[in-house]
Design an enzyme around this catalytic site. Structure first.
Site, PDB file in Angstrom:
ATOM      1  N   PRO A 146      -5.386   1.234  14.505  1.00 20.31           N
ATOM      2  CG  PRO A 146      -4.289   2.130  12.644  1.00 20.31           C
ATOM      3  CD  PRO A 146      -4.872   0.858  13.171  1.00 20.31           C
TER       4      PRO A 146
ATOM      5  CG  ASP B 269      -4.709  -5.816  -7.235  1.00 22.27           C
ATOM      6  OD1 ASP B 269      -5.448  -6.327  -6.363  1.00 22.27           O
ATOM      7  OD2 ASP B 269      -5.041  -4.821  -7.900  1.00 22.27           O
TER       8      ASP B 269
ATOM      9  N   GLY C 105       0.837  -1.213   0.000  1.00 22.03           N
ATOM     10  CA  GLY C 105       0.000   0.000   0.000  1.00 22.03           C
ATOM     11  C   GLY C 105       0.861   1.248   0.000  1.00 22.03           C
TER      12      GLY C 105
ATOM     13  N   GLY D 134      -0.450   5.040  -0.434  1.00 22.15           N
ATOM     14  CA  GLY D 134      -1.527   5.579   0.401  1.00 22.15           C
ATOM     15  C   GLY D 134      -1.110   6.673   1.364  1.00 22.15           C
TER      16      GLY D 134
ATOM     17  CE  LYS E   7      -8.312  -2.561   8.175  1.00 13.55           C
ATOM     18  NZ  LYS E   7      -7.121  -2.664   7.292  1.00 13.55           N
TER      19      LYS E   7
HETATM   20  P1  NAP Z   1      -5.385   4.838   1.545  1.00  4.62           P
HETATM   21  O1  NAP Z   1      -4.640   6.065   1.307  1.00  4.62           O
HETATM   22  O2  NAP Z   1      -6.604   4.597   0.727  1.00  4.62           O
HETATM   23  O3  NAP Z   1      -4.409   3.591   1.418  1.00  4.62           O
HETATM   24  C1  NAP Z   1      -4.865   2.287   1.110  1.00  4.62           C
HETATM   25  C2  NAP Z   1      -3.774   1.590   0.347  1.00  4.62           C
HETATM   26  O4  NAP Z   1      -4.197   0.254   0.034  1.00  4.62           O
HETATM   27  C3  NAP Z   1      -3.449   2.280  -0.975  1.00  4.62           C
HETATM   28  O5  NAP Z   1      -2.066   2.223  -1.193  1.00  4.62           O
HETATM   29  C4  NAP Z   1      -4.200   1.421  -1.987  1.00  4.62           C
HETATM   30  O6  NAP Z   1      -3.655   1.435  -3.293  1.00  4.62           O
HETATM   31  C5  NAP Z   1      -4.011   0.059  -1.358  1.00  4.62           C
HETATM   32  N1  NAP Z   1      -4.963  -0.905  -1.888  1.00  4.62           N
HETATM   33  C6  NAP Z   1      -6.317  -0.855  -1.847  1.00  4.62           C
HETATM   34  N2  NAP Z   1      -6.833  -1.930  -2.483  1.00  4.62           N
HETATM   35  C7  NAP Z   1      -5.778  -2.658  -2.950  1.00  4.62           C
HETATM   36  C8  NAP Z   1      -5.653  -3.850  -3.699  1.00  4.62           C
HETATM   37  N3  NAP Z   1      -6.706  -4.533  -4.131  1.00  4.62           N
HETATM   38  N4  NAP Z   1      -4.400  -4.296  -3.977  1.00  4.62           N
HETATM   39  C9  NAP Z   1      -3.310  -3.611  -3.568  1.00  4.62           C
HETATM   40  N5  NAP Z   1      -3.356  -2.467  -2.864  1.00  4.62           N
HETATM   41  C10 NAP Z   1      -4.588  -1.996  -2.557  1.00  4.62           C
HETATM   42  O7  NAP Z   1      -5.871   4.767   3.076  1.00  4.62           O
HETATM   43  P2  NAP Z   1      -5.048   4.767   4.458  1.00  4.62           P
HETATM   44  O8  NAP Z   1      -5.860   5.538   5.418  1.00  4.62           O
HETATM   45  O9  NAP Z   1      -3.640   5.106   4.222  1.00  4.62           O
HETATM   46  O10 NAP Z   1      -5.162   3.244   4.881  1.00  4.62           O
HETATM   47  C11 NAP Z   1      -4.028   2.449   5.184  1.00  4.62           C
HETATM   48  C12 NAP Z   1      -4.430   1.345   6.131  1.00  4.62           C
HETATM   49  O11 NAP Z   1      -4.875   1.917   7.364  1.00  4.62           O
HETATM   50  C13 NAP Z   1      -5.573   0.448   5.629  1.00  4.62           C
HETATM   51  O12 NAP Z   1      -5.289  -0.888   5.977  1.00  4.62           O
HETATM   52  C14 NAP Z   1      -6.762   0.974   6.417  1.00  4.62           C
HETATM   53  O13 NAP Z   1      -7.783   0.000   6.537  1.00  4.62           O
HETATM   54  C15 NAP Z   1      -6.096   1.303   7.734  1.00  4.62           C
HETATM   55  N6  NAP Z   1      -6.827   2.234   8.615  1.00  4.62           N
HETATM   56  C16 NAP Z   1      -7.151   3.479   8.145  1.00  4.62           C
HETATM   57  C17 NAP Z   1      -7.817   4.357   9.004  1.00  4.62           C
HETATM   58  C18 NAP Z   1      -8.165   5.773   8.580  1.00  4.62           C
HETATM   59  O14 NAP Z   1      -8.880   6.470   9.318  1.00  4.62           O
HETATM   60  N7  NAP Z   1      -7.687   6.242   7.455  1.00  4.62           N
HETATM   61  C19 NAP Z   1      -8.147   3.960  10.311  1.00  4.62           C
HETATM   62  C20 NAP Z   1      -7.796   2.688  10.730  1.00  4.62           C
HETATM   63  C21 NAP Z   1      -7.129   1.824   9.875  1.00  4.62           C
HETATM   64  P3  NAP Z   1      -4.210   2.417  -4.456  1.00  4.62           P
HETATM   65  O15 NAP Z   1      -3.448   3.698  -4.311  1.00  4.62           O
HETATM   66  O16 NAP Z   1      -3.876   1.702  -5.721  1.00  4.62           O
HETATM   67  O17 NAP Z   1      -5.681   2.592  -4.224  1.00  4.62           O
END
Ligand code: NAP
Length: 325
Positions: free
Chosen positions: A184, A62, A9, A12, A159
């Site tokens: 988180p 992916d 990821g 992201g 999740k």
């Molecule tokens: P984000 O910017 O949307 O990052 C998600 C990442 O996962 C991106 O790099 C995305 O790639 C990748 N991804 C999604 N689907 C995929 C697939 N099928 N194959 C490969 N890569 C894939 O969101 P983030 O907030 O940084 O999230 C990072 C992690 O933190 C996630 O596990 C999320 O569930 C967790 N989290 C987030 C929050 C929050 O409030 N943001 C809270 C708790 C936990 P693309 O760029 O190609 O889409």
């Protein structure tokens, strides 16, 4: 010389901050992205974090396919599995999220085990801990969201299911590969990526007043830089193996109205549009989420939530992601 560390990821909000922190620590980093077309965007984001991107390698993989994972894991002892599908709107078919989240997590763990990786640190979520009702909403790492909770939305369900699948895999087939999970709460703080991803959409809508009404919810907030730091500490702390760590800033949990008021106070005249109307309904019940395990065992010191909230607004403005009036 330390081996390469893998971040999934890599494109992201959290992934880029984690890559920047690891590069800043002098590590050689390999990161997965879905497509190498966006390589320069990721490199620019990492450089925005104040580090040189020369020691960063990007590879394509992916979560929905085996292609590329073997190569991604080659020579890697440490894996930060951050990637997970995050929808901007909940899909009609929950499997659109659940299948890549669960199967992708197991795919990464299998590849890590086959490569003989020492440890995987997985980004799960508070959504896997505290989304099932409890008489008193007081949550520690001992709590689990039941994926069959009535009304549970597809994303929190994905999740909870993905984290459960990760523990089941490590217990039954992990061999010598260890698992640590970080959970988180809502992630805020500055973005290195100059596009609206993840939590940033909600901030923009509140700041610009396009969110018609604030949901009556109470939640925890944690800074994206502190989540990246917790990932690195979770990798380095021997006794963390087999444990999960709730991540949130010190102090009480917050409501959307509380968050909006912090933004309005901070933005001054530029905060006139901030949404402060609340959706109809009852006050959300008190919510306590404990972060003492991460603070004690990982020697983790989160920033105050207010700092993260105001710096999110500043970052959106500085990146040109807010509409001029
Ligand atoms: P984000 O910017 O949307 O990052 C998600 C990442 O996962 C991106 O790099 C995305 O790639 C990748 N991804 C999604 N689907 C995929 C697939 N099928 N194959 C490969 N890569 C894939 O969101 P983030 O907030 O940084 O999230 C990072 C992690 O933190 C996630 O596990 C999320 O569930 C967790 N989290 C987030 C929050 C929050 O409030 N943001 C809270 C708790 C936990 P693309 O760029 O190609 O889409």
């Amino acid at each position: 010389m330390s081996s390469k560390v893998l971040v999934t990821g890599g494109s992201g909000y959290l992934g880029t901050q984690l890559i920047a922190a690891l590069l800043g620590d002098g590590r050689d980093v390999r990161a997965t992205v879905r497509s190498l077309d966006g390589e320069e965007v990721v490199r620019a984001a990492v450089r925005r974090g104040g580090v040189d991107d020369t020691a960063l390698e990007l590879v394509a993989a992916d979560l929905s396919s085996d292609d590329g994972w073997l190569a991604a894991l080659e020579g890697v002892e440490e894996v930060h599995h951050v990637a997970s599908p995050i929808p901007s709107a909940q899909p009609k078919d929950p499997d659109e999220l659940i299948i890549p989240a669960r199967e992708g997590t197991v795919r990464v763990l299998k590849a890590a085990r086959d490569a003989g990786a020492r440890r995987v640190v997985l980004t799960s979520s508070f959504a896997a801990v505290g989304y099932s009702p409890k008489p008193v909403r007081d949550y520690t790492e001992a709590d689990w969201t039941d994926p069959d909770t009535p009304g549970l939305l597809p994303y929190p369900r994905s999740k909870a299911i993905a984290e459960r699948a990760a523990w089941d895999f490590i217990e039954s087939e992990g061999h010598d590969t260890e698992l640590v999970v970080v959970n988180p709460t809502f992630i805020a703080g500055p973005s290195l990526v100059a596009s609206l991803r993840s939590s940033l959409n909600g901030f923009k809508a509140i700041i610009e007043g396009t969110m018609p009404a604030l949901p009556r919810q109470r939640f925890g907030v944690v800074d994206v830089r502190d989540v990246a730091d917790a990932h690195i500490r979770a990798m380095a702390t021997a006794d963390a193996a087999g444990k999960r760590y709730l991540l949130l800033a010190d102090g009480p949990t917050i409501t959307w109205l509380g968050l909006a008021q912090i933004l309005r106070d901070h933005l001054g005249p530029a905060g006139e549009r901030v949404t402060t109307d609340e959706a109809p309904g009852e006050e959300p019940s008190p919510l306590t989420i404990h972060n003492d395990r991460a603070k004690r065992e990982l020697v983790w010191q989160p920033r105050p939530a207010t700092t993260s909230i105001v710096e999110t607004a500043d970052s959106l403005r500085d990146l040109g992601l807010l509409d001029a009036r």
